[in-house]
Design a protein around this motif. Structure first.
Motif, PDB file in Angstrom:
ATOM      1  N   ASP A 177      42.679  54.979  13.047  1.00 51.32           N
ATOM      2  CA  ASP A 177      41.722  53.875  13.023  1.00 51.32           C
ATOM      3  C   ASP A 177      42.342  52.622  12.409  1.00 51.32           C
ATOM      4  O   ASP A 177      42.110  51.504  12.887  1.00 51.32           O
ATOM      5  CB  ASP A 177      40.473  54.267  12.229  1.00 51.32           C
ATOM      6  CG  ASP A 177      39.648  55.333  12.928  1.00 51.32           C
ATOM      7  OD1 ASP A 177      39.822  55.505  14.145  1.00 51.32           O
ATOM      8  OD2 ASP A 177      38.826  55.991  12.256  1.00 51.32           O
ATOM      9  N   ARG A 178      43.127  52.821  11.367  1.00 49.76           N
ATOM     10  CA  ARG A 178      43.790  51.705  10.669  1.00 49.76           C
ATOM     11  C   ARG A 178      44.686  50.939  11.629  1.00 49.76           C
ATOM     12  O   ARG A 178      44.658  49.705  11.686  1.00 49.76           O
ATOM     13  CB  ARG A 178      44.589  52.295   9.508  1.00 49.76           C
ATOM     14  CG  ARG A 178      45.676  51.429   8.898  1.00 49.76           C
ATOM     15  CD  ARG A 178      46.406  52.278   7.852  1.00 49.76           C
ATOM     16  NE  ARG A 178      47.625  51.672   7.372  1.00 49.76           N
ATOM     17  CZ  ARG A 178      47.713  50.822   6.344  1.00 49.76           C
ATOM     18  NH1 ARG A 178      46.612  50.458   5.718  1.00 49.76           N
ATOM     19  NH2 ARG A 178      48.869  50.341   5.938  1.00 49.76           N
ATOM     20  N   SER A 230      45.918  59.012   0.481  1.00 51.33           N
ATOM     21  CA  SER A 230      44.655  59.755   0.633  1.00 51.33           C
ATOM     22  C   SER A 230      44.111  59.699   2.062  1.00 51.33           C
ATOM     23  O   SER A 230      43.172  60.426   2.394  1.00 51.33           O
ATOM     24  CB  SER A 230      43.601  59.202  -0.332  1.00 51.33           C
ATOM     25  OG  SER A 230      43.357  57.825  -0.054  1.00 51.33           O
ATOM     26  N   PHE A 231      44.693  58.843   2.922  1.00 54.10           N
ATOM     27  CA  PHE A 231      44.174  58.678   4.271  1.00 54.10           C
ATOM     28  C   PHE A 231      44.423  59.931   5.114  1.00 54.10           C
ATOM     29  O   PHE A 231      45.517  60.508   5.094  1.00 54.10           O
ATOM     30  CB  PHE A 231      44.830  57.468   4.953  1.00 54.10           C
ATOM     31  CG  PHE A 231      44.093  56.175   4.734  1.00 54.10           C
ATOM     32  CD1 PHE A 231      43.254  56.010   3.644  1.00 54.10           C
ATOM     33  CD2 PHE A 231      44.239  55.117   5.611  1.00 54.10           C
ATOM     34  CE1 PHE A 231      42.587  54.823   3.422  1.00 54.10           C
ATOM     35  CE2 PHE A 231      43.568  53.922   5.410  1.00 54.10           C
ATOM     36  CZ  PHE A 231      42.737  53.779   4.303  1.00 54.10           C
ATOM     37  N   SER A 232      43.406  60.307   5.877  1.00 54.30           N
ATOM     38  CA  SER A 232      43.549  61.396   6.835  1.00 54.30           C
ATOM     39  C   SER A 232      44.246  60.868   8.085  1.00 54.30           C
ATOM     40  O   SER A 232      44.425  59.653   8.252  1.00 54.30           O
ATOM     41  CB  SER A 232      42.178  61.966   7.201  1.00 54.30           C
ATOM     42  OG  SER A 232      41.413  60.983   7.902  1.00 54.30           O
ATOM     43  N   ASP A 233      44.633  61.786   8.988  1.00 57.23           N
ATOM     44  CA  ASP A 233      45.267  61.357  10.237  1.00 57.23           C
ATOM     45  C   ASP A 233      44.332  60.459  11.040  1.00 57.23           C
ATOM     46  O   ASP A 233      44.773  59.475  11.653  1.00 57.23           O
ATOM     47  CB  ASP A 233      45.668  62.577  11.079  1.00 57.23           C
ATOM     48  CG  ASP A 233      46.860  63.314  10.491  1.00 57.23           C
ATOM     49  OD1 ASP A 233      47.769  62.653   9.978  1.00 57.23           O
ATOM     50  OD2 ASP A 233      46.880  64.557  10.555  1.00 57.23           O
ATOM     51  N   GLN A 234      43.026  60.772  11.048  1.00 59.11           N
ATOM     52  CA  GLN A 234      42.078  59.937  11.788  1.00 59.11           C
ATOM     53  C   GLN A 234      41.981  58.552  11.184  1.00 59.11           C
ATOM     54  O   GLN A 234      41.892  57.548  11.905  1.00 59.11           O
ATOM     55  CB  GLN A 234      40.695  60.598  11.811  1.00 59.11           C
ATOM     56  CG  GLN A 234      39.674  59.852  12.681  1.00 59.11           C
ATOM     57  CD  GLN A 234      40.122  59.731  14.128  1.00 59.11           C
ATOM     58  OE1 GLN A 234      40.371  60.735  14.791  1.00 59.11           O
ATOM     59  NE2 GLN A 234      40.247  58.507  14.623  1.00 59.11           N
ATOM     60  N   LEU A 260      38.226  51.194   3.947  1.00 58.81           N
ATOM     61  CA  LEU A 260      38.282  51.951   5.194  1.00 58.81           C
ATOM     62  C   LEU A 260      39.648  51.897   5.882  1.00 58.81           C
ATOM     63  O   LEU A 260      40.072  52.859   6.519  1.00 58.81           O
ATOM     64  CB  LEU A 260      37.217  51.435   6.165  1.00 58.81           C
ATOM     65  CG  LEU A 260      35.759  51.659   5.753  1.00 58.81           C
ATOM     66  CD1 LEU A 260      34.834  50.911   6.685  1.00 58.81           C
ATOM     67  CD2 LEU A 260      35.429  53.148   5.739  1.00 58.81           C
ATOM     68  N   TYR A 261      40.346  50.737   5.762  1.00 60.11           N
ATOM     69  CA  TYR A 261      41.575  50.546   6.526  1.00 60.11           C
ATOM     70  C   TYR A 261      42.801  50.183   5.681  1.00 60.11           C
ATOM     71  O   TYR A 261      43.893  50.054   6.225  1.00 60.11           O
ATOM     72  CB  TYR A 261      41.376  49.453   7.579  1.00 60.11           C
ATOM     73  CG  TYR A 261      40.236  49.724   8.527  1.00 60.11           C
ATOM     74  CD1 TYR A 261      40.370  50.651   9.559  1.00 60.11           C
ATOM     75  CD2 TYR A 261      39.013  49.083   8.398  1.00 60.11           C
ATOM     76  CE1 TYR A 261      39.332  50.914  10.439  1.00 60.11           C
ATOM     77  CE2 TYR A 261      37.958  49.338   9.273  1.00 60.11           C
ATOM     78  CZ  TYR A 261      38.126  50.254  10.284  1.00 60.11           C
ATOM     79  OH  TYR A 261      37.090  50.510  11.147  1.00 60.11           O
ATOM     80  N   LEU A 304      34.908  42.380   3.214  1.00 63.95           N
ATOM     81  CA  LEU A 304      36.349  42.477   3.030  1.00 63.95           C
ATOM     82  C   LEU A 304      36.696  43.656   2.123  1.00 63.95           C
ATOM     83  O   LEU A 304      37.708  44.337   2.335  1.00 63.95           O
ATOM     84  CB  LEU A 304      36.904  41.169   2.453  1.00 63.95           C
ATOM     85  CG  LEU A 304      36.841  39.954   3.382  1.00 63.95           C
ATOM     86  CD1 LEU A 304      37.284  38.696   2.649  1.00 63.95           C
ATOM     87  CD2 LEU A 304      37.698  40.173   4.624  1.00 63.95           C
ATOM     88  N   TYR A 305      35.865  43.909   1.116  1.00 62.26           N
ATOM     89  CA  TYR A 305      36.075  45.071   0.252  1.00 62.26           C
ATOM     90  C   TYR A 305      35.993  46.358   1.085  1.00 62.26           C
ATOM     91  O   TYR A 305      36.744  47.299   0.868  1.00 62.26           O
ATOM     92  CB  TYR A 305      35.034  45.126  -0.859  1.00 62.26           C
ATOM     93  CG  TYR A 305      35.137  44.027  -1.890  1.00 62.26           C
ATOM     94  CD1 TYR A 305      36.328  43.335  -2.094  1.00 62.26           C
ATOM     95  CD2 TYR A 305      34.037  43.679  -2.679  1.00 62.26           C
ATOM     96  CE1 TYR A 305      36.421  42.318  -3.041  1.00 62.26           C
ATOM     97  CE2 TYR A 305      34.132  42.681  -3.633  1.00 62.26           C
ATOM     98  CZ  TYR A 305      35.311  41.992  -3.813  1.00 62.26           C
ATOM     99  OH  TYR A 305      35.403  41.009  -4.749  1.00 62.26           O
TER     100      TYR A 305
END
Length: 236
Positions: free
Chosen positions: A121-122, A113-117, A91-92, A85-86
């Motif tokens: 994915d999220r 901080s998330f990139s477009d990819q 990641l998402y 879960l961590y």
């Protein structure tokens, strides 16, 4: 080493390397802490070898981390599920939240901080979970049986879109628009986004004049067709 063990060894090796670097240790220093050879640590990190349970515990102790962190998630072990879960949060952006005293999981706002990819994915994961909610509601409401629900869980890619589908559960508009924006930023084939009234709120933008460059997906599809044609035997 079997393919399964190789994949598992590679994942664990990546974790060992990541935490070793975080602890500012060289492979030699970590090896000395564990009573192992430097080459053993190197092979573990490269995924060439898989440490046994006792060695895994020694490495975790040397890295000052919970032993469960290095193991692959085991759904029967709450501690390893906790670590999984961590990983979902990292990641998402999928994290726990109390809503009126009830524990829920939510995606919340997308981390800056998330990139477009990562955004794509999220929301691919979010879409799967919204679909899951819809199918589970059908089971709770008695519209499908538990057997049909279980069948969907183990092979939903084959039955999605059939009578078992429940279209009422889908991502909120803001999330769908954010995902489509990220897709377009990466140069992927744009897709329209429709609201609940079937109004196109994100039309496909017109291509610039003279821009005939294929999208990445189109180029990949063309390459696959070419490869198949090369493999196709000539008629005698």
């Amino acid at each position: 080493m079997s393919e399964t063990n190789a994949n598992t060894g590679s994942r664990i090796g990546e974790k060992i390397r990541s935490f070793r670097i975080m602890r500012h240790l060289t492979q030699k220093q970590l090896a000395e802490e564990c009573g192992l050879s430097e080459s053993a640590i190197r092979n573990y990190e490269l995924g060439n070898r898989y440490p046994d349970e006792y060695t895994l515990m020694d490495i975790a102790d040397a890295l000052l981390i919970d032993r469960a962190v290095l193991r692959d998630p085991d759904p029967t072990n709450p501690v390893t599920v906790e670590q999984f879960l961590y990983a979902l949060e990292k990641l998402y952006g999928f994290s726990p939240k109390l809503v009126d005293g009830e524990l829920c999981f939510t995606f919340g706002n997308t981390p800056e901080s998330f990139s477009d990819q990562q955004v794509i994915d999220r929301y691919l994961l979010a879409d799967l979970l919204y679909t899951w909610c819809g199918i589970r509601d059908l089971m709770v409401e008695g519209k499908i049986t538990q057997e049909e629900y279980h069948e969907w869980q183990i092979a939903h890619s084959d039955v999605k879109g059939t009578d078992i589908d429940n279209p009422k559960n889908q991502m909120p508009m803001a999330q769908r628009m954010e995902m489509e924006t990220a897709r377009r930023n990466l140069g992927l084939v744009p897709a329209p986004v429709f609201d609940e009234n079937h109004v196109n709120v994100m039309p496909i933008p017109p291509r610039k004049k003279g821009d005939n460059k294929p999208f990445p997906e189109e180029k990949k599809a063309e390459e696959l067709v070419k490869q198949k044609r090369k493999r196709k035997p000539k008629n005698k």
